[in-house]
Design an enzyme around this catalytic site. Structure first.
Site, PDB file in Angstrom:
ATOM      1  N   LYS A 226       0.802  -1.218   0.000  1.00  0.00           N
ATOM      2  CA  LYS A 226       0.000   0.000   0.000  1.00  0.00           C
ATOM      3  C   LYS A 226       0.837   1.272   0.000  1.00  0.00           C
ATOM      4  O   LYS A 226       2.031   1.270   0.218  1.00  0.00           O
ATOM      5  CB  LYS A 226      -0.993  -0.036   1.173  1.00  0.00           C
ATOM      6  CG  LYS A 226      -2.138  -1.017   0.898  1.00  0.00           C
ATOM      7  CD  LYS A 226      -3.253  -0.939   1.902  1.00  0.00           C
ATOM      8  CE  LYS A 226      -4.412  -1.842   1.464  1.00  0.00           C
ATOM      9  NZ  LYS A 226      -5.495  -1.867   2.459  1.00  0.00           N
ATOM     10  N   ARG A 266      -3.388  -9.954   5.000  1.00  0.00           N
ATOM     11  CA  ARG A 266      -3.785 -10.112   3.596  1.00  0.00           C
ATOM     12  C   ARG A 266      -2.654  -9.592   2.716  1.00  0.00           C
ATOM     13  O   ARG A 266      -2.294  -8.410   2.803  1.00  0.00           O
ATOM     14  CB  ARG A 266      -5.075  -9.335   3.335  1.00  0.00           C
ATOM     15  CG  ARG A 266      -5.612  -9.403   1.910  1.00  0.00           C
ATOM     16  CD  ARG A 266      -6.866  -8.530   1.799  1.00  0.00           C
ATOM     17  NE  ARG A 266      -7.484  -8.588   0.489  1.00  0.00           N
ATOM     18  CZ  ARG A 266      -7.127  -7.855  -0.573  1.00  0.00           C
ATOM     19  NH1 ARG A 266      -6.108  -6.992  -0.451  1.00  0.00           N
ATOM     20  NH2 ARG A 266      -7.743  -7.976  -1.723  1.00  0.00           N
TER      21      ARG A 266
END
Length: 287
Positions: A226, A266
């Site tokens: 991210k 995740r």
């Protein structure tokens, strides 16, 4: 039993792992920020999911719609076309499958095709039919912190106290989900790293995962590749590395999350994170 084992918890109707679980990501999309287009084909997507399991994934999260900031939503029929064959193919191979969707119909058909978990980044806010569908199926449900499909400057959100606000908003959402019929032992919470948050917000949330655990539900941490990791890794000119060059940093976050008691992480690249959570478990066992 260590503190992190107590915090980790177990999600009803899913396998019980003795460590932080690894959720591998299969994006059946042409426009994911991380790997869009690489698995945009049923056969390749199923093979990729099986490869992730072989590399150490405990479950596989299948999504047919990009949720990156500013992404254009696909229509329901297209999402179904992308997702259902992949869910069915992986479930037929014995894989524990999570479906990443904000649509009740996609969730319903995915559960019928063999999915075991619904991972809705809107926590049921995007589609009013989502909570009744999941409740009727008796399926586990991920409630992520979400402030809507934002664009432009609003993507980053504004917080006076990001930890308190995220925890309070998640608590309210969990209460609504329980009121809608989903059993408390089927609920997972996710702080929503990267969603309506700046890099500093994401790092602060990671530093205070204990506050998320205090909600009393297993915690999913989804930090993989991210934007905030790009910020941390940026060069002297402030340029972040490409998403696919953030996997080592992702594994570092996975180790931190596992050590603090996360139920699952995740990730796109599984092998390094699978090693990281196993090392965290070994250290935990030596206490």
């Amino acid at each position: 039993m260590s503190t992190s084992q107590v915090r980790r918890g177990h999600v009803a109707n899913l396998p019980a792992w003795d460590r932080c679980a690894v959720m591998g990501v299969v994006n059946v999309t042409p426009d994911s920020f991380s790997d869009g287009g690489r698995w945009f084909d049923t056969t390749r997507a199923v093979k990729h999911g099986l490869d992730l399991v072989a590399q150490g994934a405990d479950l596989v999260d299948v999504g047919g719609e990009s949720t990156r900031p500013g992404a254009t939503r696909v229509d329901e029929d297209e999402e179904l076309k992308r997702v259902i064959p992949v869910v069915r193919g992986l479930a037929a191979e014995g894989v524990t499958v999570s479906v990443d969707t904000m649509r009740a119909k996609v969730a319903e058909q995915s559960l019928a095709a063999g999915a075991a978990l619904v991972n809705d980044v809107s926590g049921g806010l995007s589609d009013p039919a989502m909570i009744p569908v999941v409740a009727a199926a008796g399926a586990p449900f991920v409630v992520m912190h979400w402030r809507g499909l934002l664009a432009g400057d609003a993507v980053h959100g504004h917080y006076e106290d990001v930890v308190s606000e995220v925890v309070d908003e998640l608590r309210a959402r969990v209460d609504a989900v329980i009121a809608g019929g989903i059993a408390p032992d089927r609920i997972v919470v996710d702080p929503g790293l990267g969603f309506s948050k700046e890099a500093g917000h994401d790092l602060t949330l990671l530093a205070h995962l204990d506050r998320l655990h205090a909600l009393g539900h297993p915690v999913l941490v989804a930090a993989s590749r991210k934007r905030f990791l790009g910020h941390v890794l940026s060069d002297g000119q402030g340029a972040p590395p490409p998403a696919r060059e953030r996997d080592a940093a992702t594994a570092a976050v996975s180790a931190i999350a596992a050590h603090t008691g996360a139920w699952a992480v995740r990730v796109h690249e599984v092998r390094a994170t699978a090693d990281a959570v196993r090392v965290a478990r070994a250290v935990e066992g030596a206490l």
